[in-house]
Design a protein around this motif. Structure first.
Motif, PDB file in Angstrom:
ATOM      1  N   ALA A 256       0.845  -1.201   0.000  1.00 19.88           N
ATOM      2  CA  ALA A 256       0.000   0.000   0.000  1.00 19.88           C
ATOM      3  C   ALA A 256       0.876   1.245   0.000  1.00 19.88           C
ATOM      4  O   ALA A 256       1.886   1.309   0.706  1.00 19.88           O
ATOM      5  CB  ALA A 256      -0.908   0.004   1.225  1.00 19.88           C
ATOM      6  N   ARG A 257       0.481   2.217  -0.810  1.00 16.72           N
ATOM      7  CA  ARG A 257       1.203   3.486  -0.912  1.00 16.72           C
ATOM      8  C   ARG A 257       0.199   4.635  -0.936  1.00 16.72           C
ATOM      9  O   ARG A 257      -1.007   4.433  -0.941  1.00 16.72           O
ATOM     10  CB  ARG A 257       2.069   3.506  -2.175  1.00 16.72           C
ATOM     11  CG  ARG A 257       3.150   2.426  -2.227  1.00 16.72           C
ATOM     12  CD  ARG A 257       4.215   2.668  -1.184  1.00 16.72           C
ATOM     13  NE  ARG A 257       5.314   1.711  -1.301  1.00 16.72           N
ATOM     14  CZ  ARG A 257       5.419   0.585  -0.599  1.00 16.72           C
ATOM     15  NH1 ARG A 257       4.450   0.259   0.269  1.00 16.72           N
ATOM     16  NH2 ARG A 257       6.463  -0.202  -0.740  1.00 16.72           N
ATOM     17  N   ARG A 265       3.999   1.026  -9.221  1.00 20.43           N
ATOM     18  CA  ARG A 265       5.409   1.200  -9.583  1.00 20.43           C
ATOM     19  C   ARG A 265       6.306   0.346  -8.694  1.00 20.43           C
ATOM     20  O   ARG A 265       7.201  -0.361  -9.182  1.00 20.43           O
ATOM     21  CB  ARG A 265       5.798   2.672  -9.443  1.00 20.43           C
ATOM     22  CG  ARG A 265       7.267   2.972  -9.796  1.00 20.43           C
ATOM     23  CD  ARG A 265       7.707   4.293  -9.203  1.00 20.43           C
ATOM     24  NE  ARG A 265       7.714   4.218  -7.745  1.00 20.43           N
ATOM     25  CZ  ARG A 265       7.777   5.280  -6.944  1.00 20.43           C
ATOM     26  NH1 ARG A 265       7.789   6.494  -7.456  1.00 20.43           N
ATOM     27  NH2 ARG A 265       7.800   5.125  -5.629  1.00 20.43           N
ATOM     28  N   ASP A 266       6.081   0.381  -7.358  1.00 19.39           N
ATOM     29  CA  ASP A 266       6.909  -0.403  -6.453  1.00 19.39           C
ATOM     30  C   ASP A 266       6.683  -1.901  -6.643  1.00 19.39           C
ATOM     31  O   ASP A 266       7.622  -2.701  -6.519  1.00 19.39           O
ATOM     32  CB  ASP A 266       6.613  -0.010  -5.006  1.00 19.39           C
ATOM     33  CG  ASP A 266       7.259   1.308  -4.617  1.00 19.39           C
ATOM     34  OD1 ASP A 266       7.963   1.890  -5.462  1.00 19.39           O
ATOM     35  OD2 ASP A 266       7.049   1.761  -3.475  1.00 19.39           O
ATOM     36  N   ALA A 267       5.450  -2.288  -6.940  1.00 21.72           N
ATOM     37  CA  ALA A 267       5.159  -3.701  -7.169  1.00 21.72           C
ATOM     38  C   ALA A 267       5.890  -4.208  -8.410  1.00 21.72           C
ATOM     39  O   ALA A 267       6.505  -5.283  -8.404  1.00 21.72           O
ATOM     40  CB  ALA A 267       3.654  -3.904  -7.326  1.00 21.72           C
ATOM     41  N   ARG A 271       8.831  -7.049  -8.716  1.00 20.93           N
ATOM     42  CA  ARG A 271       8.683  -8.214  -9.593  1.00 20.93           C
ATOM     43  C   ARG A 271       9.805  -8.274 -10.624  1.00 20.93           C
ATOM     44  O   ARG A 271      10.327  -9.338 -10.943  1.00 20.93           O
ATOM     45  CB  ARG A 271       7.328  -8.153 -10.290  1.00 20.93           C
ATOM     46  CG  ARG A 271       6.124  -8.224  -9.369  1.00 20.93           C
ATOM     47  CD  ARG A 271       5.731  -9.616  -9.030  1.00 20.93           C
ATOM     48  NE  ARG A 271       5.262 -10.345 -10.210  1.00 20.93           N
ATOM     49  CZ  ARG A 271       4.831 -11.609 -10.174  1.00 20.93           C
ATOM     50  NH1 ARG A 271       4.812 -12.255  -9.031  1.00 20.93           N
ATOM     51  NH2 ARG A 271       4.423 -12.205 -11.269  1.00 20.93           N
ATOM     52  N   SER A 272      10.186  -7.127 -11.154  1.00 21.82           N
ATOM     53  CA  SER A 272      11.264  -7.092 -12.133  1.00 21.82           C
ATOM     54  C   SER A 272      12.583  -7.549 -11.523  1.00 21.82           C
ATOM     55  O   SER A 272      13.332  -8.328 -12.127  1.00 21.82           O
ATOM     56  CB  SER A 272      11.406  -5.676 -12.696  1.00 21.82           C
ATOM     57  OG  SER A 272      12.516  -5.587 -13.569  1.00 21.82           O
ATOM     58  N   GLY A 273      12.862  -7.090 -10.294  1.00 22.10           N
ATOM     59  CA  GLY A 273      14.083  -7.497  -9.622  1.00 22.10           C
ATOM     60  C   GLY A 273      14.121  -8.979  -9.323  1.00 22.10           C
ATOM     61  O   GLY A 273      15.200  -9.586  -9.260  1.00 22.10           O
ATOM     62  N   ALA A 274      12.940  -9.582  -9.153  1.00 19.61           N
ATOM     63  CA  ALA A 274      12.854 -11.026  -8.891  1.00 19.61           C
ATOM     64  C   ALA A 274      12.816 -11.845 -10.169  1.00 19.61           C
ATOM     65  O   ALA A 274      12.712 -13.076 -10.115  1.00 19.61           O
ATOM     66  CB  ALA A 274      11.615 -11.324  -8.059  1.00 19.61           C
TER      67      ALA A 274
END
Length: 360
Positions: A256-257, A265-267, A271-274
């Motif tokens: 939550a933001r 954006r943070d999600a 996911r991209s980093g993983a």
């Protein structure tokens, strides 16, 4: 309707914002590089005088201070022991329920019950069990448990029966397939103490039937509200037929933001980093349930992603469907405990007119 909010502790390691890798925050293994940049020495030396338990202490204090009702201490075969962590944190928290997750293969039900009574005595009745199934057969064998799949739920059933029996009755006798007690039961300082709460899990009809007869809370895996509703109704119908009341719980992650765009954006960054792509089931247009968002790290089968108001509304929808116990988590667990406790929980409680659940 009284709702409880539980924050999960990452006993096997945590992460950092937008960094999916699991780390042991607060400690460094021998030989591991310093967190400081090249050329800068670490005055703490190769092995700093603190460890991961200090970090878990920080998370628990954050949960306590930000309004959570309890902490769930996750069972992780490669992590620190949940019962030990519970004991370590009990004296440094004032209000939190301490839910230790473990398997019924843990050992003697009588010995587990004795430990539970001692926990109840020194925590003022704040201790609870979450009894898991131990993974698949191969995983159980790696932990020294050769029980076949068909024996897992019946063994949990007997484990609880014996544990509650010796805690509440003397003399107590029981003879089953897995446990046997003759003229047992606690006396003296161990007698007449409140029974510890029982949290159970599982999705099969047999798991729901077990919870209807034995659990205080049945914790469902994360799923959309519509998918959970039939199982919640079935659980509560079976419990009523037995003259019992069982609360429905939900294990779900939250991201939550301030705004939905910031949360998305943070999600996506996480996911991209993983090395994971966006899930087609998450449409990206509004707050929604994201299946498998951080399952490899937290164990939750999904997450709620959105603004504070959107995530609060989603949790309200689960509560209105019958969920009374939320086991939440987010990465990193320390910082996010404050965020969720300050921005999401008050909104949910206000909307449901539900005061914070006081530790039993």
């Amino acid at each position: 309707m009284i709702i409880e909010f539980i924050w999960q502790l990452p006993t096997g390691g945590d992460g950092r914002h937008a960094a999916p890798g699991i780390t042991r925050r607060g400690e460094r293994a021998a030989g591991a590089p310093s967190p400081l940049q090249a050329g800068v020495s670490d005055p703490r030396g190769a092995r700093p005088p603190f460890n991961y338990f200090d970090y878990l202490h920080q998370i628990a204090r954050a949960a306590d201070l930000s309004g959570f009702d309890g902490i769930q201490i996750r069972h992780d075969t490669q992590g620190d022991e949940s019962w030990i962590v519970a004991g370590y944190l009990a004296r440094s928290t004032r209000h939190l329920k301490l839910i230790a997750e473990f398997d019924a293969a843990w050992g003697s039900a009588v010995y587990a019950a004795k430990n539970a009574v001692s926990f109840q005595r020194f925590t003022g009745g704040r201790f609870a069990w979450q009894i898991g199934h131990g993974g698949d057969a191969a995983e159980r064998r790696r932990q020294g448990d050769a029980a076949p799949d068909a024996d897992i739920l019946p063994r949990i059933d007997e484990f609880i029966t014996v544990a509650r029996g010796v805690q509440s009755t003397s003399p107590f006798s029981f003879k089953g397939k897995f446990f046997e007690v003759q003229d047992g039961g606690f006396k003296g300082p161990l007698a007449n103490h409140p029974l510890n709460g029982i949290y159970l899990t599982g999705e099969s009809p047999e798991a729901l039937a077990l919870s209807a007869g034995q659990a205080d809370v049945h914790v469902f895996d994360a799923a959309p509200v519509a998918d959970l509703q039939p199982a919640i109704d079935s659980l509560q119908t079976q419990a009523r037929q037995l003259g019992r009341g069982v609360a429905a719980g939900l294990r779900i992650d939250v991201l939550a933001r301030e705004t939905f765009d910031e949360a998305l954006r943070d999600a996506r960054r996480y996911r991209s980093g993983a090395g994971l792509s966006d899930d087609a089931a998450f449409d990206g247009s509004a707050a929604a349930f994201w299946p498998g968002f951080a399952q490899a790290q937290t164990g939750a089968r999904g997450a709620l992603v959105g603004s504070y108001a959107q995530v609060a509304a989603a949790l309200q929808a689960y509560a209105q469907a019958g969920v009374a116990s939320f086991v939440l988590a987010a990465i990193p667990h320390f910082e996010e405990a404050y965020r969720i406790g300050e921005h999401v929980l008050p909104a949910v409680r206000a909307a449901l007119n539900a005061p914070a659940l006081q530790a039993a």
